[in-house]
Write an enzyme that holds these catalytic residues in place. Structure first.
Site, PDB file in Angstrom:
ATOM      1  N   HIS A 142       0.787  -1.229   0.000  1.00  0.00           N
ATOM      2  CA  HIS A 142       0.000   0.000   0.000  1.00  0.00           C
ATOM      3  C   HIS A 142       0.821   1.282   0.000  1.00  0.00           C
ATOM      4  O   HIS A 142       0.325   2.344  -0.396  1.00  0.00           O
ATOM      5  CB  HIS A 142      -0.931   0.009   1.214  1.00  0.00           C
ATOM      6  CG  HIS A 142      -2.195   0.777   0.989  1.00  0.00           C
ATOM      7  ND1 HIS A 142      -2.257   1.942   0.250  1.00  0.00           N
ATOM      8  CD2 HIS A 142      -3.469   0.553   1.399  1.00  0.00           C
ATOM      9  CE1 HIS A 142      -3.501   2.380   0.218  1.00  0.00           C
ATOM     10  NE2 HIS A 142      -4.251   1.563   0.909  1.00  0.00           N
TER      11      HIS A 142
ATOM     12  N   TYR B 286     -14.756   5.475   8.437  1.00  0.00           N
ATOM     13  CA  TYR B 286     -13.718   5.923   7.495  1.00  0.00           C
ATOM     14  C   TYR B 286     -14.143   5.510   6.097  1.00  0.00           C
ATOM     15  O   TYR B 286     -14.315   4.329   5.815  1.00  0.00           O
ATOM     16  CB  TYR B 286     -12.384   5.271   7.863  1.00  0.00           C
ATOM     17  CG  TYR B 286     -11.184   5.685   7.029  1.00  0.00           C
ATOM     18  CD1 TYR B 286     -10.170   6.442   7.582  1.00  0.00           C
ATOM     19  CD2 TYR B 286     -11.046   5.290   5.692  1.00  0.00           C
ATOM     20  CE1 TYR B 286      -9.050   6.807   6.841  1.00  0.00           C
ATOM     21  CE2 TYR B 286      -9.947   5.664   4.942  1.00  0.00           C
ATOM     22  CZ  TYR B 286      -8.955   6.413   5.512  1.00  0.00           C
ATOM     23  OH  TYR B 286      -7.858   6.783   4.782  1.00  0.00           O
TER      24      TYR B 286
ATOM     25  N   THR C 204      -4.953  10.413  -0.554  1.00  0.00           N
ATOM     26  CA  THR C 204      -6.302  10.142  -0.059  1.00  0.00           C
ATOM     27  C   THR C 204      -6.691  11.145   1.021  1.00  0.00           C
ATOM     28  O   THR C 204      -5.867  11.846   1.582  1.00  0.00           O
ATOM     29  CB  THR C 204      -6.390   8.727   0.538  1.00  0.00           C
ATOM     30  OG1 THR C 204      -5.467   8.617   1.631  1.00  0.00           O
ATOM     31  CG2 THR C 204      -6.097   7.681  -0.515  1.00  0.00           C
TER      32      THR C 204
END
Length: 797
Positions: A490, A606, A619
């Protein structure tokens, strides 16, 4: 004496190495009494020539692209449109430069060696070029100003203002006709730092549904004290950073959220993507791997040549930042004792392959040519047929990348920094990507499809904890029955980048490359290609002990993951849009309703949004649990009047869309507070407010997998080629992770994860409650909609 399998491997390996060594020697010479005897290998020289030719072509292509990007939004040919008119005006005995050309001529260093006419011509060309560059900078500045305008996102559909219409026209005029992948990068605006007062107001509004009156009053007091004291000081430092940094969030987010994490990245950070739901293009494992690897390298070629179209906001000409695309391939996260480091190599002509405990290097280029899918299939089949056993400690070596980062960093530094281990580790880390040839079968098989899909998700998320290389930017998994999937790290990029890659790969694999009727790849095989190379290891007992320690940590983490994956087929975005509602808002409200029924309370939620409208944006968090969503859930669950519930639903959906727009346009809450916290740590200042805010758990973490290239899939004529999307592990120990993909008009797939060790979570139960919440909401919006009477759990279960 060799065991029979080892003898076979030794013979194959020796002959392969000898053949490769023979091909690698371009010339040999010996000195004899008669003189020097020179022997040339024309085949080897030809391969060297072709490989070098490919390298030079890539360099020339990069230079060409740099020039095109450097002058965007103009084009290199536009230089002529400036030069020719100026020369024409000068030919008519007029000075279009108002004396500047004469000034340039006076300062030319070559004035003594050129004629007067030559000096004038050269001065005119210099002036024209400077004028051209000035116009380019002006156009780029204008485009940057236009892309900084975001009010268009907040206008109601069908009620677009004149200002926005004029703005859209100007953006189209300045955007150019054929931009490269990175053409817009220099024109994208920088992410602004929101006013601290606005951020704190939005934060307090977001936590109000979860707090009692006394708790909310206490938090309001903390926020006010922070704003009036430390907050304003931290804000000044943050604005200073925003002045010189390309993006004031992204570098700190990458370092402190991802690279400095010392726990396992498997499950906690890595995520996965699935294959087609109903279709497996071929049951031949080697053939599926051949086409998949080819498709990925074709995508890499498009990235390198910048032939991919820049991503845009759907239905608009507004570009998104493409910076994350640079590290898709040839990238590895290498461990460190304090922080990991992302290493990226410019090019790699091979992939690393794992099969039954052995590691191989598979070359996919030969003499500067990308191998055909059939040739790669042939190479993969050789790996599958190789009977050689793993070296001691090799079979579970990948567990080092699945466990804690500090032990892996220390072992890597001590035992993998030289010799044969370094050489083999370099092959894995410098590979374009990692490939696992799994000996299991996965997918939607048999009648218990949901259970199989859950096992499929767990396999992609963590596998056996040692048969994936979790440090690679992404790893491809090809199963024994031809099913495929991927696991992505990630830190280097977010899910939309990987989703775009995976969409292209699936579509290219099936619709462009295709398969023969017998399931094999198309094309011919040239049998003189170099064979896959076994990677050699010398793994001492100390390293083997650490491998098993890391495996124990990873196995406990993997066993705790509870995955439930299901395709929701009752309706999709087609019906939701008919109700004049945003599909994403509809799903998010259903998640709030399901969670309330599951826990009897609300929680911080979230939802991942992107900030790629800005340069190097990544993000932002949409806090989907709002006062409006809570009011709607209470009303619907209490079965209040339909009109009242419908009004609350519309209000909650509009609120969610507004929160999403704010997050996208740089007015989110969490990244701003995170950066203020980082600044406070640098200054050595403690903030009880920031400490409390950043320690709040996200018990419901959600993300939508975007569909970005629907033109690649003809779901009208071939609805079976629908993807399941992907998912991730749970974020909180007592919470849920939910990923969903709105694919096509009639299906939404959900991936739910939680932990078995938590007694108050159950992924399957929560998944059923999501399904029921979706149907209850649709029944509210459309009284004609009928929910199934069989197989659906009670909405209060």
């Amino acid at each position: 004496m060799y065991p029979s399998s080892l003898l076979i491997y030794h013979t194959l390996y020796t002959s392969t190495v000898m053949a490769e060594a023979h091909q690698a020697v371009a010339f040999q010479f010996t000195i004899t009494p008669e003189g020097i005897n020179l022997h040339l290998s024309y085949q080897a020289l030809n391969q060297i020539y072709l490989s070098g030719l490919r390298s030079w072509k890539k360099r020339i292509s990069r230079i060409r692209n740099r020039i095109i990007k450097g002058v965007y939004p103009a084009s290199p040919s536009s230089w002529l449109f400036v030069v020719i008119p100026i020369l024409a005006v000068m030919y008519m005995q007029s000075d279009p430069s108002l004396g500047l050309i004469d000034k340039i001529r006076e300062h030319l260093p070559l004035s003594l060696s050129l004629s007067a006419q030559g000096q004038t011509l050269l001065s005119a060309l210099v002036f024209s070029t400077l004028l051209w560059l000035s116009l380019i900078l002006t156009l780029r500045f204008c485009l940057k100003l236009l892309l900084s305008y975001h009010r268009w996102m907040f206008e109601l559909h069908g009620r677009i203002s004149t200002k926005t219409k004029v703005w859209a026209t100007l953006v189209r005029l300045l955007s150019g006709r054929k931009p490269l992948l990175y053409s817009y990068q220099m024109s994208l605006p920088h992410l602004p730092v929101p006013p601290i007062k606005d951020t704190l107001e939005r934060y307090l509004e977001s936590v109000k549904p979860m707090l009692s009156a006394a708790e909310f009053q206490r938090m309001t007091k903390l926020a006010a004290e922070f704003e009036n004291s430390l907050g304003s000081r931290l804000q000044r430092y943050l604005k200073l950073k925003a002045l010189w940094a390309t993006n004031y969030v992204s570098d700190w987010w990458e370092e402190y959220v991802y690279l400095r994490g010392r726990g396992p990245i498997m499950v906690n950070s890595n995520y996965y993507g699935m294959d087609f739901l109903y279709v497996t293009p071929t049951a031949n494992q080697a053939a599926r791997a051949g086409n998949t690897i080819t498709a990925l390298f074709l995508y890499r070629r498009k990235v390198n040549r910048e032939e991919l179209k820049p991503s845009r906001i759907p239905g608009t000409v507004i570009p998104l930042c493409a910076a994350q695309c640079e590290r898709i391939f040839n990238t590895t996260r290498t461990p460190g004792e304090e922080t990991d480091v992302l290493q990226h190599w410019q090019d790699s002509e091979f992939v690393a392959v794992y099969h039954r405990g052995r590691y191989f290097r598979l070359w996919v280029y030969h003499a500067g040519r990308l191998l055909s899918p059939r040739e790669i299939q042939y190479q993969i089949q050789m790996i599958l047929d190789d009977p050689s056993p793993p070296f001691p400690g090799e079979d579970k070596l990948g567990a080092l990348t699945a466990g804690n980062r500090v032990p892996w960093a220390r072992v890597r530094k001590q035992y993998f920094s030289s010799g044969v281990n370094k050489k083999s580790l370099d092959c894995i880390e410098k590979a374009a990507f990692f490939v696992t040839l799994d000996d299991q079968e996965e997918g939607m098989m048999g009648e218990e499809s949901s259970g199989n899909l859950g096992r499929y998700a767990k396999s992609l998320l963590h596998g056996k904890c040692y048969d994936r290389w979790f440090d690679k930017s992404f790893s491809i998994v090809v199963y024994k029955n031809g099913k495929s999937g991927l696991n992505a790290e990630h830190s280097w990029a977010d899910a939309p980048i990987v989703a775009h890659l995976w969409e292209y790969t699936l579509a290219t694999d099936k619709f462009q490359l295709g398969y023969m009727t017998d399931g094999n790849c198309r094309g011919e095989v040239r049998h003189f290609l170099p064979h896959p190379q076994r990677l050699n290891w010398d793994i001492p007992a100390e390293v083997q002990a650490q491998i098993f320690d890391s495996l124990a940590v990873a196995q406990a983490l993997a066993d705790d993951v509870d995955c439930y994956v299901f395709p929701f087929r009752e309706f999709g975005k087609g019906l939701i849009k008919k109700m004049k509602t945003s599909p994403d808002s509809f799903v998010q409200l259903a998640l709030q309703l399901a969670y309330y029924r599951n826990k009897g309370a609300f929680c911080l939620t979230y939802e991942a949004s992107m900030t790629r409208l800005f340069r190097e944006g990544r993000t932002e968090t949409v806090r989907s649990c709002s006062n409006e969503s809570c009011d709607f859930v209470h009303a619907l669950d209490a079965e209040e009047d339909r009109e009242h519930c419908l009004k609350l639903f519309q209000k909650a959906a509009e609120k969610h869309q507004n929160l999403y727009r704010l997050a996208m346009t740089g007015s989110g809450i969490d990244r701003h507070l995170f950066c203020l916290y980082v600044v406070s740590k640098y200054l050595g200042a403690e903030s009880s407010f920031l400490k409390e805010v950043l320690s709040e758990p996200w018990r419901l973490s959600t993300s939508q997998t975007p569909v970005q290239q629907m033109e690649l899939f003809d779901l009208v004529n071939h609805p079976e080629f629908i993807s399941l999307g992907g998912g991730f592990g749970p974020v909180a120990d007592d919470g849920y992770g939910v990923s969903y993909i709105i694919m096509g008009e009639e299906m939404i797939s959900f991936h739910v994860s939680s932990k078995h060790s938590c007694t108050v979570t159950d992924s399957r139960k929560f998944g059923c409650q999501i399904s029921q919440a979706m149907m209850d909401q649709m029944s509210l919006l459309s009284p004609d909609f009928r929910t199934p009477t069989q197989g659906s759990p009670d909405k209060r279960s």
